[in-house]
Every structure is written in structure tokens, then in C-alpha cells.
Design an enzyme around this catalytic site. Sequence first.
Site, mmCIF file in Angstrom:
data_model
loop_
_atom_site.group_PDB
_atom_site.id
_atom_site.type_symbol
_atom_site.label_atom_id
_atom_site.label_comp_id
_atom_site.label_asym_id
_atom_site.label_seq_id
_atom_site.Cartn_x
_atom_site.Cartn_y
_atom_site.Cartn_z
ATOM 1 N N GLY A 143 0.652 -0.664 2.782
ATOM 2 C CA GLY A 143 1.918 -0.121 2.320
ATOM 3 C C GLY A 143 1.988 0.125 0.831
ATOM 4 O O GLY A 143 3.026 0.538 0.315
ATOM 5 N N ASP A 170 6.677 5.226 9.099
ATOM 6 C CA ASP A 170 5.487 5.124 8.269
ATOM 7 C C ASP A 170 4.372 5.802 9.067
ATOM 8 O O ASP A 170 4.538 6.112 10.248
ATOM 9 C CB ASP A 170 5.178 3.647 8.005
ATOM 10 N N LYS A 197 6.759 1.843 -2.308
ATOM 11 C CA LYS A 197 7.205 0.668 -1.571
ATOM 12 C C LYS A 197 6.689 -0.584 -2.286
ATOM 13 O O LYS A 197 5.582 -0.564 -2.819
ATOM 14 C CB LYS A 197 6.661 0.709 -0.141
ATOM 15 N N ALA A 232 3.297 6.407 2.165
ATOM 16 C CA ALA A 232 2.833 6.327 0.784
ATOM 17 C C ALA A 232 1.572 7.150 0.571
ATOM 18 O O ALA A 232 1.164 7.375 -0.564
ATOM 19 C CB ALA A 232 2.566 4.866 0.413
ATOM 20 N N SER A 233 0.964 7.614 1.652
ATOM 21 C CA SER A 233 -0.294 8.358 1.558
ATOM 22 C C SER A 233 -0.051 9.814 1.179
ATOM 23 O O SER A 233 0.710 10.521 1.844
ATOM 24 C CB SER A 233 -1.044 8.302 2.892
ATOM 25 N N ARG A 234 -0.734 10.266 0.138
ATOM 26 C CA ARG A 234 -0.639 11.672 -0.241
ATOM 27 C C ARG A 234 -1.434 12.560 0.708
ATOM 28 O O ARG A 234 -1.335 13.788 0.653
ATOM 29 C CB ARG A 234 -1.121 11.859 -1.681
ATOM 30 N N ASN A 235 -2.215 11.929 1.569
ATOM 31 C CA ASN A 235 -2.978 12.682 2.565
ATOM 32 C C ASN A 235 -2.228 12.799 3.890
ATOM 33 O O ASN A 235 -2.791 13.292 4.869
ATOM 34 C CB ASN A 235 -4.332 12.008 2.811
ATOM 35 N N THR A 293 -5.332 4.499 10.367
ATOM 36 C CA THR A 293 -6.344 4.944 9.414
ATOM 37 C C THR A 293 -6.753 3.803 8.485
ATOM 38 O O THR A 293 -7.490 4.027 7.520
ATOM 39 C CB THR A 293 -5.843 6.130 8.567
ATOM 40 N N ARG A 332 -1.757 4.422 -3.971
ATOM 41 C CA ARG A 332 -3.161 4.521 -4.378
ATOM 42 C C ARG A 332 -3.439 3.877 -5.729
ATOM 43 O O ARG A 332 -4.386 3.103 -5.885
ATOM 44 C CB ARG A 332 -3.588 5.986 -4.402
ATOM 45 N N ASP A 344 0.349 5.160 8.519
ATOM 46 C CA ASP A 344 -0.801 4.286 8.785
ATOM 47 C C ASP A 344 -0.369 2.997 9.470
ATOM 48 O O ASP A 344 0.473 2.265 8.953
ATOM 49 C CB ASP A 344 -1.521 3.943 7.479
ATOM 50 N N GLU A 403 7.915 0.399 10.434
ATOM 51 C CA GLU A 403 6.842 0.030 9.497
ATOM 52 C C GLU A 403 5.952 -1.051 10.082
ATOM 53 O O GLU A 403 6.376 -1.813 10.947
ATOM 54 C CB GLU A 403 7.456 -0.505 8.193
ATOM 55 N N ASP A 404 4.721 -1.120 9.555
ATOM 56 C CA ASP A 404 3.821 -2.204 9.950
ATOM 57 C C ASP A 404 3.477 -3.114 8.777
ATOM 58 O O ASP A 404 2.733 -4.075 8.943
ATOM 59 C CB ASP A 404 2.528 -1.647 10.552
#
Length: 218
Positions: free
Chosen positions: A47, A10, A146, A116-119, A18, A50, A12, A170-171
Site C-alpha cells: 500500500g 485498491d 496512503k 497507489a501504482s502508477r502502472n 501483482t 514507489r 494489488d 483494501e488488503d
Amino acid sequence: MSCFRACIFDLDGVITDTAHYHFLAWQRLARSVGVEFDHADNDQLKGVGRMESLEFILAKSARVFSDPEKAALAHQKNEDYKELIREISPKDILPGIQEAFDWLKAVGWKIGLASASRNAPQVISSLGIEGVFDYVADAGAIPNGKPAPDIFLDVADAFGLRGSECIGVEDAAAGVTAIKAAGMTAIGVGDAETLREADLVLPTTEMLLENGLKVLAR
């Protein structure tokens, strides 16, 4: 000999943090629609994608939002977030992560990103580690976020590997659930109770190599 051939991360909270920038951007959005948003609310979004996060916030409002309004709000949140993360640099890689990357490369494992971030591409570029990954999942092309296993399975498929040959890191509880649903071994980083589904939980990323990857690779 280890049965593992890949490690899938993962982003973030695992590679860099972030979360604070996400919090600030979501808080700004929430206040713009008259909703309070605090750190406890933000913890619920770890997790989560958006649009699902947006729905969580808008559910706190008495207003009903149209799909175009939701799309505009999600876009604004993302623009705010991108502005906030412009200052990210290699110094923001969490402790122990670069050492883990170096070891994985040395032993010949594939390294994947399942964020999961598109950035994510922008963030890893700012961190100076885009060349580390053998495959980066495109969050925008994954059917189910997720805790569904889709994004982890996408990475495994790209590597031509079975889930049992991969370790996921993962966190977030939703991320750990996704890793396990993909048939992979899960390393959780953070609170042991929150991440109790994981096969191994470490309090910090600093312990990932010696107390995580090397232990599982034996």
C-alpha cells in the site's frame, strides 16, 4: 435502502495479485545497491508508494544517494516491474471480483480504482477490465499517498459523493487507514489483525460479494 452509491477498489492484492512481481523488482533493485530484501521487508511496502518504498530500501544502506540517483533507481525498478507484468491476463483476476463488479453494475453503484501504482492503467488493461471503472485515480497526481485519504477522496469527488456514501476495499493496513480517514466504510481482505481498523474483514476476495457488499448494502 442502502446509503452507499460507490465502491472504490485498491488494485494489488484485491483485484489481482501483482505483489510477487513487485517483490522481484524491488529485490533486484535492493541487490543492485548491496542491500538484502526479503518477504518480511516486502510486507512493509504493501500500500506504499514507489518513492516511499525506495526510501525504505535505501535506508538499509550505508550509502547516501542523491536525488538523481534515487530517480534513476525508481525508474529502473518500474521498468523491471513492467517487464514482469507483461504476462498478466484476465485469468489473473482474483476469485469473486468479477462477480462483485457485475453486481455493482446491476445495482447502479459507481466503481472506482484507488491504486497507489502508477502502472494501474496497464494492469487493468491487461486484465481486460478497463471498461469496468467509472473513474481511475491518477496516482501520480495525488499529493499524499496512503495512509493519507487523498486518493480515495479524489475518487469520491469525481463521483460527486460524500465519503459516507462510499465503500473502500483494501488488503493493506495503510489502505484501510486511508479509507477510514476519508470517512468511508472499509472492507479489508486478508488478515483480521493486520486489518483491524476495517469495518469488515474477509479472508479472501471470493467472499467479497455475498459476505461483504451485500451485507453492507442491506
